[in-house]
Write a protein that holds these residues in place. Structure first.
Motif, short mmCIF file in Angstrom:
data_model
loop_
_atom_site.label_atom_id
_atom_site.label_comp_id
_atom_site.label_asym_id
_atom_site.label_seq_id
_atom_site.Cartn_x
_atom_site.Cartn_y
_atom_site.Cartn_z
N LEU A 635 0.87 -1.30 0.06
CA LEU A 635 0.05 0.10 0.12
C LEU A 635 0.73 1.29 -0.17
CD1 LEU A 635 -2.70 -1.05 2.76
CD2 LEU A 635 -2.62 -1.45 0.16
N HIS A 636 0.44 2.29 -0.97
CA HIS A 636 1.43 3.49 -1.25
C HIS A 636 0.33 4.55 -1.11
CE1 HIS A 636 5.15 1.71 -1.52
NE2 HIS A 636 4.51 0.61 -2.05
N THR A 637 0.87 5.86 -0.86
CA THR A 637 -0.03 7.21 -1.07
C THR A 637 0.40 7.88 -2.66
OG1 THR A 637 -0.36 7.51 1.30
CG2 THR A 637 -0.82 9.36 -0.48
N LEU A 638 -0.34 8.10 -3.17
CA LEU A 638 -0.03 8.64 -4.53
C LEU A 638 -0.15 10.07 -4.50
CD1 LEU A 638 0.73 8.56 -7.58
CD2 LEU A 638 -1.52 8.21 -8.21
N GLN A 639 0.76 11.08 -4.55
CA GLN A 639 0.46 12.33 -4.15
C GLN A 639 0.60 13.17 -5.46
OE1 GLN A 639 3.50 15.26 -1.64
NE2 GLN A 639 1.67 14.13 -0.37
N VAL A 640 -0.37 14.09 -5.45
CA VAL A 640 -0.08 15.25 -6.89
C VAL A 640 0.06 16.64 -6.08
CG1 VAL A 640 -1.14 16.39 -8.96
CG2 VAL A 640 -1.30 13.66 -8.58
N VAL A 641 0.97 17.51 -6.30
CA VAL A 641 1.16 18.60 -5.85
C VAL A 641 1.30 19.48 -7.03
CG1 VAL A 641 2.57 20.03 -4.21
CG2 VAL A 641 2.56 17.62 -3.85
N GLY A 642 0.32 20.65 -6.82
CA GLY A 642 0.35 21.95 -7.83
C GLY A 642 -0.12 23.11 -7.25
N PHE A 643 -0.36 24.17 -8.13
CA PHE A 643 -0.80 25.28 -7.70
C PHE A 643 -2.04 25.41 -8.47
CE2 PHE A 643 3.63 26.17 -8.03
CZ PHE A 643 4.09 26.34 -6.88
N ALA A 644 -3.18 26.09 -7.42
CA ALA A 644 -4.39 26.60 -7.69
C ALA A 644 -4.44 27.61 -8.58
CB ALA A 644 -5.33 26.64 -6.38
N PRO A 645 -5.28 28.13 -9.31
CA PRO A 645 -5.38 29.24 -10.10
C PRO A 645 -4.99 30.48 -9.37
CG PRO A 645 -7.32 28.03 -10.84
CD PRO A 645 -6.67 27.40 -9.47
N ASN A 646 -5.46 30.69 -7.93
CA ASN A 646 -5.06 31.76 -7.20
C ASN A 646 -3.73 31.78 -6.65
OD1 ASN A 646 -5.33 29.93 -5.25
ND2 ASN A 646 -6.89 31.01 -4.01
N GLY A 647 -2.73 30.57 -6.67
CA GLY A 647 -1.68 30.54 -6.42
C GLY A 647 -1.11 29.71 -5.21
N SER A 648 -2.28 29.51 -4.61
CA SER A 648 -2.14 28.47 -3.36
C SER A 648 -1.83 27.26 -3.90
CB SER A 648 -3.44 28.54 -2.66
OG SER A 648 -4.36 28.07 -3.24
N THR A 649 -1.15 26.44 -3.02
CA THR A 649 -0.67 25.08 -3.01
C THR A 649 -1.46 24.08 -2.79
OG1 THR A 649 1.60 25.74 -2.57
CG2 THR A 649 1.41 23.61 -2.47
N ARG A 650 -1.87 23.22 -3.92
CA ARG A 650 -2.84 22.36 -3.68
C ARG A 650 -2.21 20.86 -3.58
NH1 ARG A 650 -6.55 22.87 -8.27
NH2 ARG A 650 -7.88 24.10 -7.05
N VAL A 651 -2.41 20.04 -2.44
CA VAL A 651 -2.02 18.61 -2.26
C VAL A 651 -3.03 17.62 -2.34
CG1 VAL A 651 -0.34 17.31 -0.80
CG2 VAL A 651 0.01 19.69 -0.90
N ASN A 652 -2.79 16.93 -3.24
CA ASN A 652 -3.92 15.75 -3.29
C ASN A 652 -3.25 14.31 -3.01
OD1 ASN A 652 -6.18 17.24 -4.67
ND2 ASN A 652 -4.59 17.92 -5.53
#
Length: 710
Positions: A635-652
């Motif tokens: 079992l693992h965690t797949l993580q996607v890190v990017g920027f929202a349109p307003n510049g905030s950091t989005r972590v999924n």
């Protein structure tokens, strides 16, 4: 009543302009054939759908078992199957149905190898579908022969007539039967019919203009099936919009590829039940009010014969003379195929030797015990083997498609299709590029270009979602091709300022995109999301094929899938958990991120960068990334890190499983391999027919060489 008049009547019934109570009510009861079931004027023959079992699944014998319908005296053998059971259950309690027997065409078993197998088959497998349906039609002919013989021996006042009712594959069997025996089969009611003719007389439902899947894939047989409309047989057909079996075309191929058959479910609502019940009532009422008189013993036999519309090169051809008329319950049938070969039997069904494509004839003589006989010469046509080869191979594009990118929603999409047939309509689809296959997702947009189309462009709706798409173009002859294309929001001008309105500044995007060790590890098959460290509500959805997961949050979506070493989509494991193979690949796509920004993809427990992507001017991205062969299974965690349109950091974060690749892989999401030229047509159809008809005793028919005695 002539078929044209009955069809016209059915058209009114199906449109709801004739109430059900008027179909039988008000008639002079003395004129209605209402004798016991052995002398019933009309019998319903029911054909279940592909893979359907007896109403009681534990029952597998050909004879079935008694199924009593509540509120009525109707008892069936259960072989109508669960879909038609819902229809019959509503019809049975009505008074006008009381004297109409319903006989399900049973499956073959060890003691009765002749039967209707209703095999569970991919609907694009033309040969297997045709062989199973044809076996059902022959089994039904034996039921008709037996019923006619009983009626003749009993001295019934009426010659029995039959209505064939079929669902899905059973609809195809009903069609074959109606054309094998147009004398005794006075009506055919089909539901979700793979051979449906668009807008044919008697069609009803939102899919009435749909093309049946078999007709679309193998147009030769579609033309053959249209013969039913020229004979004295009333027809009615019910089809849902979006049912890929009866409303098939380029825009619905994805439903077959992903097994999205929800629109192929029938009789779960009153809207379905009403027109089908009324059609059956109309046909039954006409037959009972105008019963066919029994054949007088003073008259000799009248020979009638027909060949299966599925006659195919390299396979024996089914020929039936069951529709012949005689007062003798045990007449003898001689089938003279020429060349000195004559088959004699009392079943009324025979096999023409496998022959070449083209026109053939068989002479059929019917003789009663008094020595009286009648002969008819039947011309029939055998299809070339290529007729059963589907016109499209979905695994291989056969046409070049080009389109510039990007293009804004609400504008015209320039399109060039070099080599496209000039006399053909073209279907244009935009399929979300989150799908690795042009057939792996529902098109977001579709349009049909006329045969005389020009290159002025395809108008796109202004509300078309922005993002990457696969532009698919298909022609009527089965040729198709595709190319990637990016769609921008309607308000953007990519030449001036990609992703924004002219004069509007983008928010400042920057900061770290390092992995973020989850403070709460999501359970396998679950997801968590944060924006600048604050929790964001998310939802997970899995595609029908069980190969991809889409994570949706505030203003964004992410879609994940595993790809094996052969490039095929990986099916989910236990509990629908997304699985990846060590050393294989991960597909990740998304939208709702900052335009022209970086997105990082990691695997935990120990943070391992899997890949990096850059969003386009619309904030969308897609990529395929390698799964390190060194990563541990489990079992693992797949993580996607990017920027929202307003510049905030989005972590999924998504809980996934990594496993070793199996010894062999298969494409779970792809459509089944379609038959290609050179397939052993005789082996498939012929083998199925020989097994069936050996059980009938036809393989042990008296086979004479030389001239047949009359």
């Amino acid at each position: 009543m002539a078929a044209v008049a009955v069809r016209r009547f059915l058209g009114f019934v199906l449109a709801g302009t004739v109430v059900a109570s008027a179909l039988v009510g008000g008639a002079a009861t003395a004129a209605v054939a209402t004798t016991g079931s052995s002398c019933a004027a009309v019998t319903v023959l029911a054909f279940r759908g592909s893979g359907e079992t007896n109403v009681v699944p534990a029952v597998t014998s050909h004879a079935g078992a008694d199924v009593v319908y509540p509120g009525s005296a109707l008892v069936t053998n259960g072989w109508e199957g669960p879909t038609l059971q819902r229809l019959i259950g509503q019809l049975a309690p009505q008074a006008d149905a009381a004297s109409i027997p319903v006989v399900g065409v049973g499956a073959p078993d060890s003691t009765n190898p002749f039967g209707y197998p209703a095999v569970a088959v991919d609907p694009t497998d033309v040969l297997t579908l045709a062989a199973s349906a044809q076996a059902g039609a022959v089994a039904a002919e034996l039921i008709i022969k037996r019923t006619k013989a009983t009626a003749a021996a009993t001295g019934c006042a009426f010659a029995p007539r039959f209505i064939a009712v079929g669902y899905s594959q059973g609809a195809l069997a009903a069609r074959v039967l109606a054309q094998l025996n147009p004398t005794d089969v006075v009506g055919a009611v089909t539901i979700g019919d793979p051979a449906q003719k668009p807008d044919a007389a008697g069609n009803v439902g939102a899919g009435a203009s749909g093309d049946g899947l078999l007709r679309w894939l193998a147009p030769y047989f579609g033309d053959r099936f249209d013969g039913v409309y020229g004979q004295d047989t009333a027809t009615a057909a019910l089809c849902h919009a979006g049912d890929p079996v009866c409303d098939f075309g380029w825009a619905s191929i994805w439903r077959v590829a992903t097994k999205a058959y929800e629109n192929h479910a029938y009789f779960v609502s009153a809207a379905d039940l009403a027109p089908a019940i009324q059609a059956l009532q109309a046909l039954a009422a006409d037959t009972r009010l105008h019963p066919a008189p029994a054949v007088s013993p003073l008259n000799g036999p009248v020979a009638r014969a027909a060949a299966s519309v599925l006659a195919m090169e390299g396979a024996p051809t089914v020929v039936s003379a069951v529709g012949s008329q005689s007062a003798d319950p045990q007449v003898t049938y001689d089938f003279d195929f020429g060349g000195g070969t004559v088959d004699t039997n009392q079943t009324g069904v025979a096999l023409a030797p496998a022959g070449t494509a083209g026109d053939h004839t068989v002479s059929v003589t019917v003789t009663d015990h008094a020595g009286r006989s009648d002969t008819t010469v039947l011309p029939y046509t055998v299809a070339p083997g290529a007729a059963a080869v589907p016109k499209v191979v979905l695994a291989t594009p056969s046409m070049m498609v080009t389109a510039p990118a990007p293009v804004a929603a609400g504008t015209a999409l320039p399109l060039a299709v070099p080599g496209a047939p000039t006399d053909s309509e073209l279907t244009v689809l935009l399929v979300p590029a989150a799908s690795p296959s042009p057939w792996g997702a529902e098109p977001a947009f579709s349009a049909v270009l006329p045969a005389a189309w020009t290159t002025t462009g395809v108008p796109l709706p202004a509300d078309l979602a922005s993002g990457p798409y696969l532009l698919v173009v298909g022609a009527e002859n089965g040729a198709w091709g595709f190319t990637p294309v990016v769609v921008f929001p309607a308000s953007t001008d990519p030449e001036t300022d990609p992703g924004t309105d002219p004069g509007t500044d983008l928010p400042t995007v920057g900061g770290s995109l390092d992995p973020v060790t989850p403070t709460t590890v999501p359970a396998v098959g679950e997801a968590l999301s944060t924006v600048d460290g604050q929790a964001d509500a998310v939802a997970l959805a899995r595609n029908a094929a069980g190969t991809r997961v889409t994570l949706s949050g505030t203003g964004f979506t992410l879609t994940f899938g595993g790809i094996d070493s052969a490039g095929a989509a990986i099916a989910m494991g236990a509990n629908t958990v997304l699985e990846f193979h060590r050393g294989a690949s991960i597909s990740v796509s998304g939208d709702g991120f900052a335009p022209n920004s970086t997105v990082e993809v990691y695997l935990f427990s120990k943070a391992t960068r899997v890949g990096t992507a850059t969003t386009n001017a619309a904030g969308a991205f897609s990529g395929t990334f390698a799964v390190p062969a060194s990563i541990a299974t489990g079992l693992h965690t797949l993580q996607v890190v990017g920027f929202a349109p307003n510049g905030s950091t989005r972590v999924n974060d998504l809980g996934v499983r990594v496993i070793n690749a199996p010894a062999s892989v298969s494409t779970a999401a792809s459509i089944s391999t379609l038959p290609k030229a050179g397939v052993d047509l005789g082996g498939v159809l012929g083998g199925a027919l020989l097994v069936l008809l050996t059980g009938l005793g036809l393989a042990v028919l008296q086979r004479r060489r030389g001239t047949a005695a009359a």
